[in-house]
Design a protein around this motif. Structure first.
Motif: not given
Length: 208
Positions: A76-95
């Motif tokens: 898992d890659l942690y990605v931040l939506d900076e506009h809404y300060n919402i972090g994605f912990n589980h959606d962006f897979k490292t493959d």
């Protein structure tokens, strides 16, 4: 609004963050028939969630606002939506995703677009909706109630669960018409409060 006032049947129940905790507890209590937009993301700042709802998710997951932050694990890659300060912990897979290229973006965006469409549809078609949010101040929740009043066509309730230095379930009396506020112990809130959540949600039922 007291705890007994959120009892009854609902056509839809949605988590509004701030972590995965609310969605996990809804699932444990068989009250999560479908996924919501904020189930598995980090949305720690309620004013930003309020703005997200006020904007009806406009510019959410806009690629120009996404910033890869770090690898959480080999998967898992942690990605931040900076506009809404919402972090994605589980959606962006490292493959498919790296710190320099979000190759899996299209499928993530498609998934969230489906969830947004369902959420907005339920706002107009459901006779009664329950929203569950962990962590929020009086002023933040007051704004949330106002925004949802403009979005929801029929009836709704908001359950707010704040974690503080208490020993059990504590009901708070906030002067908000559609909001029930509960305090739960903040010690090991991920695992130690299952019984309290079961008690809180015991009178809540989902129409299937």
């Amino acid at each position: 609004m007291s705890l007994k006032d959120i009892s009854g049947n609902y056509d839809a129940i949605f988590s509004l963050g701030d972590l995965c905790l609310a969605a996990i507890q809804l699932r444990k209590n068989n009250l999560r028939p479908f996924a919501g937009v904020l189930d598995w993301v980090g949305s720690p700042t309620l004013p930003y969630v309020n703005r997200l709802l006020q904007n009806q998710f406009a510019d959410f997951l806009n690629p120009h606002n996404l910033k890869p932050i770090k690898y959480l694990s080999q998967w898992d890659l942690y990605v931040l939506d900076e506009h809404y300060n919402i972090g994605f912990n589980h959606d962006f897979k490292t493959d498919k995703n790296t710190l320099t290229h979000l190759g899996g973006y299209p499928e993530v965006k498609e998934k969230y677009d489906r969830r947004i469409q369902r959420f907005l549809e339920k706002m107009t078609t459901s006779q009664r909706i329950l929203f569950v949010r962990t962590e929020g101040t009086f002023e933040e929740v007051k704004e949330l109630e106002s925004i949802l009043s403009g979005m929801v066509k029929h009836d709704f309730r908001i359950l707010v669960v704040n974690h503080t230095e208490v020993n059990g379930i504590v009901e708070k009396s906030w002067p908000l018409e559609k909001v029930c506020v509960i305090e739960l112990p903040n010690h090991d809130k991920w695992n130690a409060n299952d019984y309290h959540w079961k008690t809180i949600l015991s009178g809540v039922h989902i129409n299937v």
